[in-house]
Scaffold this motif. Structure first.
Motif, mmCIF file in Angstrom:
data_model
loop_
_atom_site.group_PDB
_atom_site.id
_atom_site.type_symbol
_atom_site.label_atom_id
_atom_site.label_comp_id
_atom_site.label_asym_id
_atom_site.label_seq_id
_atom_site.Cartn_x
_atom_site.Cartn_y
_atom_site.Cartn_z
ATOM 1 N N PHE A 1 -37.380 -10.353 -35.634
ATOM 2 C CA PHE A 1 -36.846 -9.337 -34.731
ATOM 3 C C PHE A 1 -35.356 -9.541 -34.435
ATOM 4 C CE2 PHE A 1 -35.923 -7.516 -30.585
ATOM 5 C CZ PHE A 1 -36.474 -6.259 -30.711
ATOM 6 N N TRP A 2 -35.006 -10.782 -34.079
ATOM 7 C CA TRP A 2 -33.605 -10.997 -33.659
ATOM 8 C C TRP A 2 -32.662 -10.940 -34.843
ATOM 9 C CZ3 TRP A 2 -33.215 -10.143 -28.804
ATOM 10 C CH2 TRP A 2 -34.315 -10.391 -27.981
ATOM 11 N N LEU A 3 -33.148 -11.366 -36.011
ATOM 12 C CA LEU A 3 -32.325 -11.234 -37.219
ATOM 13 C C LEU A 3 -32.117 -9.746 -37.526
ATOM 14 C CD1 LEU A 3 -30.923 -12.823 -39.427
ATOM 15 C CD2 LEU A 3 -32.995 -12.638 -40.814
ATOM 16 N N ALA A 4 -33.183 -8.954 -37.360
ATOM 17 C CA ALA A 4 -33.063 -7.505 -37.596
ATOM 18 C C ALA A 4 -32.041 -6.897 -36.643
ATOM 19 C CB ALA A 4 -34.424 -6.833 -37.422
ATOM 20 N N ALA A 5 -32.063 -7.353 -35.370
ATOM 21 C CA ALA A 5 -31.093 -6.831 -34.409
ATOM 22 C C ALA A 5 -29.675 -7.167 -34.850
ATOM 23 C CB ALA A 5 -31.376 -7.409 -33.021
ATOM 24 N N LEU A 6 -29.494 -8.418 -35.317
ATOM 25 C CA LEU A 6 -28.156 -8.857 -35.743
ATOM 26 C C LEU A 6 -27.691 -8.052 -36.954
ATOM 27 C CD1 LEU A 6 -25.896 -11.004 -35.315
ATOM 28 C CD2 LEU A 6 -27.045 -12.352 -37.088
ATOM 29 N N VAL A 7 -28.583 -7.921 -37.952
ATOM 30 C CA VAL A 7 -28.208 -7.202 -39.182
ATOM 31 C C VAL A 7 -27.899 -5.739 -38.857
ATOM 32 C CG1 VAL A 7 -29.031 -6.421 -41.426
ATOM 33 C CG2 VAL A 7 -29.492 -8.753 -40.680
ATOM 34 N N PHE B 1 -32.210 1.553 -38.135
ATOM 35 C CA PHE B 1 -32.037 0.377 -39.016
ATOM 36 C C PHE B 1 -33.062 -0.685 -38.637
ATOM 37 C CE2 PHE B 1 -27.224 0.976 -40.047
ATOM 38 C CZ PHE B 1 -27.562 1.928 -40.974
ATOM 39 N N GLY B 2 -33.159 -0.944 -37.324
ATOM 40 C CA GLY B 2 -34.076 -1.969 -36.844
ATOM 41 C C GLY B 2 -35.515 -1.651 -37.230
ATOM 42 N N ALA B 3 -35.911 -0.388 -37.042
ATOM 43 C CA ALA B 3 -37.287 -0.001 -37.362
ATOM 44 C C ALA B 3 -37.567 -0.238 -38.846
ATOM 45 C CB ALA B 3 -37.510 1.465 -37.004
ATOM 46 N N THR B 4 -36.581 0.089 -39.698
ATOM 47 C CA THR B 4 -36.765 -0.093 -41.141
ATOM 48 C C THR B 4 -36.881 -1.576 -41.487
ATOM 49 O OG1 THR B 4 -35.405 1.864 -41.413
ATOM 50 C CG2 THR B 4 -35.821 0.554 -43.381
ATOM 51 N N LEU B 5 -35.984 -2.390 -40.898
ATOM 52 C CA LEU B 5 -36.001 -3.823 -41.204
ATOM 53 C C LEU B 5 -37.280 -4.468 -40.692
ATOM 54 C CD1 LEU B 5 -32.283 -4.706 -40.397
ATOM 55 C CD2 LEU B 5 -33.355 -4.598 -42.644
ATOM 56 N N LEU B 6 -37.729 -4.053 -39.491
ATOM 57 C CA LEU B 6 -38.953 -4.638 -38.939
ATOM 58 C C LEU B 6 -40.161 -4.249 -39.775
ATOM 59 C CD1 LEU B 6 -38.474 -4.216 -35.088
ATOM 60 C CD2 LEU B 6 -38.313 -6.299 -36.438
ATOM 61 N N ALA B 7 -40.112 -3.046 -40.358
ATOM 62 C CA ALA B 7 -41.228 -2.617 -41.194
ATOM 63 C C ALA B 7 -41.341 -3.495 -42.433
ATOM 64 C CB ALA B 7 -41.053 -1.156 -41.588
#
Lengths: 312, 286
Positions: free
Chosen positions: B60-66, B49-55
């Motif tokens: 970064f921290w919002l991606a971790a939270l989501v 999920f994180g890799a997709t959101l970061l792409a």
């Protein structure tokens, strides 16, 4: 042995003997051979689960370690088949003796977690210790051996060899089931505290069962290596342990026929599905969920109860 | 010298990651009496999920939270739909979590393919930090700090809030907690959410170190198991201490004996099982 039991064993022998006649192509006979080898593995795991009430998620260790034993001894040290087989069986059984000591420090879910962790440790070793195991590439055998003057290369003699060993395993485990030790083992499953009060050494009974399961698992491991003529970390993986567990649970833990039925059904599904789609793990996962939710006691007890219900 | 200092730091960062993974695993086991074998898969799902959101250029921290929230939600659904119906059948529940682990791993492979996906660390944290003439990878210090903050927050949650008191009561004696009116079933959902959330966040935070790849689940699950076997089931201090022990041994093991990284994990486990089978901080659960 009573007449009925004798008839039942004759029927089992006949069923095993008739398979090569019904499946003339080497391809299908090969699949039947895979199924019988996994049946031996499932039977060995059933000693722990069905009779001992100990759910192990690391039984692939006793498939993979002896399989690697055969591959390494044959290909790297050039041992001849008989000492190789004896060494592999001893190696697998000794591993069980050691791991049993560790896993039986806990019971129930703790036991399950420790067997799983130990299994993953062995998988990691096979994967990383490239010098000995070839890592992810595994080790390929140069062929099946000739045992007692019989060449096992062709599908039919190898099938007969495996079927004979399965028959032996079934008979030994049936005897175990009826023996005093079998009764003690079931006692430690159902009422460990009472067994202790009666003066039985519960730990020793469980450990003995663990070693026995390791021995019969090693038998399947040796056959596995000769069957595929190849061994890779997949033989030690968690999915392999889980498949064996699923065979036992699907067929019916604690019954003699259950693990065999489970092994045949799972091998058939796996072979058929793998030839159409790539998603075996999804199907394996779904089968787990369905079996646990819909028929927790397994096929063999379920069908037996259904037959009984119809007769009454 | 450089080697030892850098590897020690790597060990601490790995320990922090393992804490994020195994704190939830340990709490779920403590309360629900299920080793959640899908925990490694949830961690991997968080990383993907994180890799997709970061792409898609999310912070970064919002991606971790989501990602954490997404994985937490999946955890809640898993508990409510599959596990609750099997209440009392512990072996069945374990098998179901294993089945779910296989399904998640296979669907990840289907969705994201077989190639590893990198997760970039936040840009501000990428440059190395210089302390006493040695260069430290800055991000690893952040991971360690993040894990310690999470540990502190979890400790406050468990020790200082009403919810935490109810969870501790449930871990200590589930039947007694139920009979004094604690809604244990609702706690199950809460703890499952918390555990899956932490695993999902851990997957993203660990991403820049581990990246997301097929098999991440199978690599992480045994580490979580060993942490919990070492530290004791259901114990937060146990998970913390166990994580740093395992992180250190795994990291130094990989660096010094690359062939035997997994086998060296075996040693602390053997020692603890022989000396104290319930784990360093463990008690016998009723």
């Amino acid at each position: 042995m009573t007449g009925r039991q004798l008839a039942a064993w004759a029927l089992v022998a006949l069923a095993l003997a008739v398979v090569p006649v019904l499946l003339p192509s080497a391809f299908y006979l090969g699949i039947a051979t895979h199924a019988l080898i996994f049946a031996i593995m499932a039977l060995s795991l059933n000693i722990l689960i069905g009779h001992g009430g100990m759910t192990s998620l690391g039984h692939a260790v006793y498939l993979g370690v002896p399989a690697y034993g055969v591959a390494v001894m044959t290909m790297q040290l050039g041992w001849s088949p008989v000492p190789t087989i004896l060494f592999a069986l001893a190696l697998g059984t000794a591993t069980a003796a050691l791991f049993g000591v560790l896993a039986l420090r806990a019971s129930g879910l703790g036991f399950l977690m420790i067997t799983l962790a130990l299994g993953q440790v062995m998988w990691g070793a096979a994967y990383r210790w490239v010098g000995l195991t070839g890592g992810d590439n595994g080790i390929r055998l140069s062929g099946r051996p000739t045992l007692f003057g019989i060449n096992l290369t062709d599908a039919v003699p190898f099938y007969i060899f495996v079927a004979l060993i399965l028959f032996m395993a079934l008979f030994c485990l049936w005897q175990l089931d009826r023996s005093a030790f079998g009764a003690c083992l079931r006692g430690t499953r159902d009422q460990p505290r009472r067994m202790r009060m009666l003066g039985h050494d519960v730990w020793r009974i469980r450990w003995t069962a663990f070693v026995l399961a390791g021995f019969w698992g090693s038998v399947s491991g040796v056959l596995y290596c000769y069957d595929y003529q190849y061994v890779s970390p997949a033989a030690l993986s968690l999915p392999q342990s889980a498949e064996a567990l699923l065979m036992v649970v699907l067929g019916g833990a604690g019954t003699l026929a259950g693990p065999v039925v489970g092994a045949i059904v799972i091998t058939a599904i796996k072979t058929i599905v793998s030839s159409y789609v790539d998603r075996w793990y999804t199907l394996l996962g779904l089968t787990f969920i369905i079996v646990v939710s819909v028929m927790p006691t397994g096929l063999v007890p379920g069908i037996a109860a259904w037959v009984k219900g119809r007769r009454a | 010298m450089q080697f030892w200092i850098v590897q020690s730091l790597n060990s601490l960062a790995m320990g922090g990651l393992l804490f994020l993974l195994s704190a939830g695993f340990s709490l779920i086991f403590g309360l629900l009496r299920i080793p959640n074998l899908a925990h490694g898969a949830l961690f991997m799902l968080g990383a993907y999920f994180g890799a997709t959101l970061l792409a898609s250029h999310m912070n970064f921290w919002l991606a971790a939270l989501v990602s954490g929230l997404g994985v937490g939600l999946i955890g809640v659904v898993l508990e409510a739909v599959l596990l609750r119906r099997l209440a009392g059948n512990e072996q069945g529940q374990v098998l179901v979590t294993l089945g779910v682990a296989f399904i998640i791993a296979d669907l990840c492979l289907l969705t994201w393919g077989g190639d590893p996906m990198p997760l970039g660390a936040p840009r501000a944290l990428r440059p190395p930090v210089f302390i006493g003439g040695f260069a430290f990878p800055g991000y690893r210090l952040v991971v360690l700090g993040f894990a310690l903050v999470c540990a502190l927050l979890l400790w406050l949650l468990l020790e200082r809030t009403r919810l935490g008191a109810m969870i501790r009561a449930g871990v200590d004696d589930r039947e007694m907690a139920r009979s004094v009116g604690i809604p244990v079933s609702r706690l199950f959902s809460a703890v499952f959410f918390l555990g899956a959330f932490l695993a999902g966040v851990g997957g993203v935070v660990g991403g820049p170190i581990l990246s997301a790849y097929p098999g991440l689940d199978a690599d992480m699950l045994p580490l979580a198991l060993v942490v919990v076997i070492l530290g004791g089931v259901g114990s937060l201090p146990g998970a913390l201490v166990g994580s740093f022990i395992v992180g250190g041994i795994y990291n130094f093991g990989s660096a010094l004996f690359p062939d035997f990284a997994y086998v060296v994990l075996f040693l602390p486990m053997v020692v603890v099982l022989v000396i104290k089978p319930t784990g360093l901080f463990g008690r016998v659960l009723r």
